[in-house]
Design an enzyme around this catalytic site. Sequence first.
Site: not given
Lengths: 634, 634
Positions: A131, A381, A440
């Site tokens: 992971e 994150e 953006d």
Amino acid sequence: MGCAPMGHILYDEVMRYNPKNPYWFNRDRFVLSAGHGCMLQYALLHLAGYDAVKEEDLKQFRQWGSKTPGHPENFETPGVEVTTGPLGQGIANAVGLALAEKHLAARYNKPDAEIVDHYTYCILGDGCQMEGIANEACSLAGHWGLGKLIAFYDDNHISIDGDTEIAFTENVDKRFESLGWHVIWVKNGNTGYDEIRAAIQEAKAVTDKPTMIKVTTTIGFGSPNKANSYSVHGAALGAKEVDATRQNLGWPYEPFHVPDEVKKHWSRHTPDGAALEAEWNAKFAAYESKYPEEAAELKSIVTGVLPAGWEKALPTYTPETPGDATRNLSQTMLNALAPVLPGLIGGSADLASSNMTLMKMFGDFQKATPEERNVRFGVREHGMGAICNGIALHSPGFVPYCATFFVFTDYMRGAMRISALSEAGVIYVMTHDSIGLGEDGPTHQPIEHLASFRAMPNILMFRPADGNETAGAYKVAVESRKRPSVLALSRQKLPNLPGTSIEGTTKGGYTITDNSTGNKPDVILIGTGSELEIAVKAADELRKEGKTVRVVSFVSWELFYEQSDEYKESVLPSGVTARVSIEAGSTFGWDRIVGSAGKAIGIDKWGSSAPAGKIYKEYGITVEAVIAAAKQVS
Amino acid sequence: MGCAPMGHILYDEVMRYNPKNPYWFNRDRFVLSAGHGCMLQYALLHLAGYDAVKEEDLKQFRQWGSKTPGHPENFETPGVEVTTGPLGQGIANAVGLALAEKHLAARYNKPDAEIVDHYTYCILGDGCQMEGIANEACSLAGHWGLGKLIAFYDDNHISIDGDTEIAFTENVDKRFESLGWHVIWVKNGNTGYDEIRAAIQEAKAVTDKPTMIKVTTTIGFGSPNKANSYSVHGAALGAKEVDATRQNLGWPYEPFHVPDEVKKHWSRHTPDGAALEAEWNAKFAAYESKYPEEAAELKSIVTGVLPAGWEKALPTYTPETPGDATRNLSQTMLNALAPVLPGLIGGSADLASSNMTLMKMFGDFQKATPEERNVRFGVREHGMGAICNGIALHSPGFVPYCATFFVFTDYMRGAMRISALSEAGVIYVMTHDSIGLGEDGPTHQPIEHLASFRAMPNILMFRPADGNETAGAYKVAVESRKRPSVLALSRQKLPNLPGTSIEGTTKGGYTITDNSTGNKPDVILIGTGSELEIAVKAADELRKEGKTVRVVSFVSWELFYEQSDEYKESVLPSGVTARVSIEAGSTFGWDRIVGSAGKAIGIDKWGSSAPAGKIYKEYGITVEAVIAAAKQVS
């Protein structure tokens, strides 16, 4: 069964804990990142004398209402530190637990009083290793030099789909070395008890790096026919194979029966644990008399009792206060709260200067400065969220926060769901919350994100409109130590609106302006965040035309629906079906609020790259659109 | 600006492409994983002669309606292969592109005809390197030995928050070696053109491993005052510094002006590109005449025209067909479609035997067997999704699918959103779709996930109830090459219901049984997936009591809302407000369908670890609950 030797040595010989008080502050922490093997942890907790796992509980494995669910859940089973099962979360939680220890030790230990001093142990498997979240968290653990983090890698070469050779041929040892870890290999993990003991000794001697002990094991070790096969990965052996295994291992006892000699051997952990805690309590009492200020802070972190009156630090605003972006207001709140909340600690995933998350009076939490409280997570994150879960669950008075652009909650949703499920009161500071971020473009502009969190249980989704509402959101978020909060904050400047308040914000939805009487306005306009201003302006226009208009801020749906029926009726009277909502996001879910006769203005398509004002206009998120809709429904 | 030398060498010297046909099949692929630097790519596309990026477009950078948005978007700008910006996605897309090339080359090239033969280049920065998704995808690239993948790591030591030293001190070279990559270091990336050329040569010579070329550069190179500073990361230099930079670099021309000698130098790419494509077309014509069967397959993949009549391979069912779990039915569909869809390729994140994703007639796509079509992703959900985006966007006739438990869409949502935004028709096979999975408990039981995808633009969320609906979901999913599909599938066995059909499924919502006349039933019961059976049973009971009851399957909300008003009215007549929905997930969003007068039965809290039947009963997802609600609303 391959992990049994590691588990046995940890719980019986190495770890310091008090089974009769699973929440004793200075305990060693253990995380089973490979959560599907939880029966091992339940068995160890049972042997060690934890009250949550009696013989009866072991027999109720994976049954309704039991203390022994299919994966380890901290909120069900005292003694389980965090909630694992989704792979990779546990090792990242362990990094957070070890960070918490290193931070508190640096902040509160004195040359004459080592009041914070414990290890964090973790067992992870091949699945966790694959992971990405694990690589993120372990890169940070190496960077921070978390020397008291010791992870066992259960290297059994088997995952659900078979031999790990089919998808996992990287050199894990070398990868961990590249991440700054000390790596030890125990080649015979099935029976090599002394090698495991020696590895733990070696790991403890390396104090400037986390250690990974690779323990090569055989999955289902002891089972004569199913060992080393994917068929035992998270699945039961079956009655016949259980019998064969018992015979193979020379274990003549009944299922769940713990022989007296084993019971006797483990029974010492109850008095030993009580003694450990008593010793620490005495040490803390001495510390308290010598360092009363530090002790008071630490006590708040240990007990979760926040310092009295902390919420008075939150500023309030009037419509005359110059407007500001809610991301900047969020920074004002963090800097107001930092001096009064000893457990406030956090940072951003490489966007501190965009998310506005720096506490200006503190430096960076780093390997050499672990007493500091600004955490630099890098662009990681998912790891960030899970590390914050670990911090939150280390001690109830921690108030961890973390930040990125709201759209990148998509990268960390796995960890955020675990915050919500495992009752970790993390504050998610999520800026750039709509098309309002402008140039953006659609990769960075959230559309469906508000809805996606409103649908998630036990999480508070806030979208404050101005200074008072940002303060109110922080008030609830800090108080909510068992429920995470997500704050969606604007990049762009917003005015302070009439009628907003901390008090109103804590109710989730409330009237900010109204020119009607008798709870019967012609129309109710409902907005959140940056669009509340649009609702207010539309109301002004409609009132000029003689309409009675109520403007409602719907800053947190969850809080509103927890209010009394009477209160809800006072804000959204059932007799008034002329309702218009406006929010620069998906309209999904708004039907519940505006009803079949109302109209929800929002965005059910992708955003665009352009200046924000232009996008708002092109997408019809305007005063004119609200006025037109109000006339249509009323 | 630090990446300019790499970009220049790639577009001017190395890459094979036809600027007048950005979709020429055998082109080299380029991915700017560090998408915030997109002006470089736009400039290169402009110089190279791509029609999408004229001088006018460069001037419209980040403006409304321009071809030059703030991040590279394949759906806006022909010549841009994939959509990047969210960090780490691009390198994972590049792995997918390289996988596609390796697979097609192994499947279709002949000793006398190398018809598939291109490289995949990627530029990634420190931000991408920190993201877990990048490690996942790069571990697979190493495992698969993708020798024609060449990644440039722009090692500029700067991220948004400042020097990467604050959060990123791992040894990246060593990590990539541990992942099975060949690593080259170009120490002077600012001006070391020959070193970069040599590195690319070396990378091409290593055919059994992907190569990472670490190019040490200075961010904002050429800017006398802002080079090597985080202030140029994704932000403009400002007019004054631009002038200073021009002077520093000795560049006297006007903004956006391309001097004639530069234009002339680059102009050769238009005839050269046309010649490359013509040469390939001739080669393909020869291939086609010699290998007509293979050419027909490859043509379908290249053009996206699926073989005529492919959908006839989908089986249909009657209520007499024995029931089955929809995950098993999904496997039936995959195995029925594999022989008729040459572009079908995919697999699972280490759950093939739970997700039921193996195509039984094929082996595994592996380093030594790249012609096979079952892909083993390991436990790497996020990387899996982004790799599938790369496959989908390689050629329009690819039909990539990937699989995990539905709850773990949380791990890959970043990639799934990019599927939806970038029009990549990936099929997400998501099994274990509710509390119906039972004992694994709340970490594994989706609650909010259906709602979270229904709120996302341009994605189809399916929850089929039985065999016909699973077939129907596949029919739409395969046809939808520009819209991804998510199939939520049951672990548990479900009966084949009366009235379900492929045809109905394609409309998203449809009546499966009704004993009323004149479009005026007493009550409408609406279900999805495993709960449609409950609605049918409740209808049977209510009809016995004399009610007229319509049962509606709401298998895909998006498809239903795309139908004509007339059709929608025929299924959910506005005059019938007595509506009850049942779904084992969040009720969030159902108000739109059941209306203010209706009732939504669902689950707005966490699941539990217990046998599935027990949880259904305790949570009130029952026939009795539907009957009671129906009586209440009608």
